[in-house]
Scaffold this motif. Structure first.
Motif, PDB file in Angstrom:
ATOM      1  N   PHE A 165       0.834  -1.207   0.000  1.00 29.65           N
ATOM      2  CA  PHE A 165       0.000   0.000   0.000  1.00 29.65           C
ATOM      3  C   PHE A 165       0.867   1.256   0.000  1.00 29.65           C
ATOM      4  O   PHE A 165       0.622   2.202  -0.754  1.00 29.65           O
ATOM      5  CB  PHE A 165      -0.912  -0.018   1.235  1.00 29.65           C
ATOM      6  N   ILE A 166       1.916   1.252   0.808  1.00 27.78           N
ATOM      7  CA  ILE A 166       2.819   2.404   0.878  1.00 27.78           C
ATOM      8  C   ILE A 166       3.567   2.586  -0.436  1.00 27.78           C
ATOM      9  O   ILE A 166       3.667   3.691  -0.979  1.00 27.78           O
ATOM     10  CB  ILE A 166       3.805   2.248   2.056  1.00 27.78           C
ATOM     11  N   LEU A 203     -11.396   4.687  -9.814  1.00 25.88           N
ATOM     12  CA  LEU A 203     -12.786   4.881  -9.399  1.00 25.88           C
ATOM     13  C   LEU A 203     -13.494   3.530  -9.342  1.00 25.88           C
ATOM     14  O   LEU A 203     -14.193   3.218  -8.359  1.00 25.88           O
ATOM     15  CB  LEU A 203     -13.500   5.816 -10.373  1.00 25.88           C
ATOM     16  N   SER A 204     -13.319   2.737 -10.374  1.00 22.70           N
ATOM     17  CA  SER A 204     -13.954   1.413 -10.408  1.00 22.70           C
ATOM     18  C   SER A 204     -13.371   0.508  -9.323  1.00 22.70           C
ATOM     19  O   SER A 204     -14.095  -0.274  -8.692  1.00 22.70           O
ATOM     20  CB  SER A 204     -13.768   0.769 -11.784  1.00 22.70           C
ATOM     21  N   TYR A 205     -12.079   0.616  -9.091  1.00 21.82           N
ATOM     22  CA  TYR A 205     -11.412  -0.204  -8.073  1.00 21.82           C
ATOM     23  C   TYR A 205     -11.916   0.159  -6.684  1.00 21.82           C
ATOM     24  O   TYR A 205     -12.145  -0.722  -5.840  1.00 21.82           O
ATOM     25  CB  TYR A 205      -9.901   0.003  -8.172  1.00 21.82           C
ATOM     26  N   ASN A 255     -13.989  -2.517  -4.403  1.00 22.77           N
ATOM     27  CA  ASN A 255     -13.391  -2.885  -3.115  1.00 22.77           C
ATOM     28  C   ASN A 255     -14.309  -2.524  -1.959  1.00 22.77           C
ATOM     29  O   ASN A 255     -14.434  -3.278  -0.986  1.00 22.77           O
ATOM     30  CB  ASN A 255     -12.040  -2.193  -2.942  1.00 22.77           C
ATOM     31  N   TYR A 256     -14.942  -1.364  -2.053  1.00 21.84           N
ATOM     32  CA  TYR A 256     -15.867  -0.938  -0.999  1.00 21.84           C
ATOM     33  C   TYR A 256     -17.018  -1.933  -0.879  1.00 21.84           C
ATOM     34  O   TYR A 256     -17.423  -2.303   0.231  1.00 21.84           O
ATOM     35  CB  TYR A 256     -16.400   0.459  -1.310  1.00 21.84           C
ATOM     36  N   THR A 260      -8.332   2.092   0.928  1.00 19.49           N
ATOM     37  CA  THR A 260      -7.600   3.352   1.101  1.00 19.49           C
ATOM     38  C   THR A 260      -6.636   3.591  -0.053  1.00 19.49           C
ATOM     39  O   THR A 260      -6.473   4.732  -0.505  1.00 19.49           O
ATOM     40  CB  THR A 260      -6.829   3.348   2.432  1.00 19.49           C
ATOM     41  N   PHE A 261      -6.044   2.517  -0.550  1.00 22.09           N
ATOM     42  CA  PHE A 261      -5.142   2.648  -1.696  1.00 22.09           C
ATOM     43  C   PHE A 261      -5.897   3.141  -2.929  1.00 22.09           C
ATOM     44  O   PHE A 261      -5.424   4.023  -3.655  1.00 22.09           O
ATOM     45  CB  PHE A 261      -4.473   1.312  -1.998  1.00 22.09           C
TER      46      PHE A 261
END
Length: 280
Positions: free
Chosen positions: A16-17, A52-54, A58-59, A88-89
């Motif tokens: 993520f970082i 946006l789709s990701y 994921n949400y 968050t990513f």
């Protein structure tokens, strides 16, 4: 918490970082040069749609009880391998992609020297339109299914899980083609000038760790449906690393130290140069 669970968490946050930091070098390089020459807006622009789709998919996988129930029904009672850091990513990537895109589409806002690469190619615009139409089409199919809200997955009928998959596949399509314009620009210019190699190195590291985390999670569940059930996340790491390998080869081997041809080849397939010639 077992060792593997700990490693999964560590891998997740490190990738993520790395992937999050990879969004900064290009925009920072553009800002320091006060120019986007040598690069094309196609990459950050289509990244906006991809992330946006990701973020949406994921949400849904992480928070929606209905989607999680339909997923569990389809994959032997397992839960999606999506983690909070994936959400968050995605949101962070969307924000940074919008900022970077603004450097191309609104150069005066950033006090940049206008560049021919500021205009999206017809190829990328076509992909964006096609993805949007495809998702809308699938949503209409789901809406027409009487079992769309069935937590058991609806058998062979279309359910909301299929709509979420359609949205997530947009990110996969974007990842498959988003680097192509810049690869061609570098090839035509015989240089990687203006294209940040730091973002590529960070992206490569993130890809390795992303696949590692998904593999660990699937091992812990004792079922590789963690990968087959979330093919987008698995493909993201693999496809990105293949493109990263191309960019690394261009930067450190093929065009090492080359300054390129300033002002040339910033649009996909030479669109920018053709337009300039027509103006002349």
């Amino acid at each position: 918490m077992s060792l593997l669970e700990f490693l999964s968490s560590v891998f997740g946050w490190i990738y993520f970082i790395c992937w999050s930091l990879s969004f900064y070098p290009q925009s920072m390089l553009n800002f320091s040069r006060k120019s986007t020459s040598g690069t094309t807006v196609d990459f950050p622009l289509i990244n906006c749609l991809g992330f946006l789709s990701y973020a949406v998919s994921n949400y849904a996988f992480y928070y929606s009880p209905l989607i999680r129930a339909q997923y569990a029904s389809r994959y032997h009672g397992l839960t999606p391998t999506v983690q909070f850091n994936d959400i968050t990513f995605a949101l962070h990537g969307l924000l940074l992609s919008i900022i970077t895109t603004s450097q191309y589409l609104s150069p005066r806002l950033w006090s940049f020297t206008p560049s021919k690469g500021n205009k999206p190619s017809r190829f990328i615009l076509g992909i964006i339109l096609g993805c949007i139409v495809g998702v809308i089409f699938v949503i209409f199919i789901v809406l027409s299914s009487p079992e769309r809200n069935d937590p058991s997955g609806g058998g062979h009928s279309w359910v909301w899980l299929d709509a979420i998959y359609a949205i997530s596949y947009v990110k996969l399509i974007v990842t498959l083609i988003k680097y192509t314009p810049q690869v061609l620009v570098n090839y035509r210019n015989k240089s990687t000038k203006g294209w940040s190699i730091v973002q590529i190195l960070l992206d490569f590291t993130g890809g390795v760790l992303s696949i590692g985390q998904q593999g660990i999670d699937s091992w812990l569940q004792g079922d590789w449906s963690g990968i087959t059930g979330n093919p987008v996340k698995f493909a993201l790491g693999n496809v990105s690393m293949m493109y990263d390998a191309v960019f690394i080869t261009q930067h450190y081997v093929l065009y090492k130290g080359a300054d390129g041809k300033d002002g040339e080849g910033e649009g996909l397939l030479g669109e920018g140069r053709d337009e300039e010639r027509r103006i002349e």
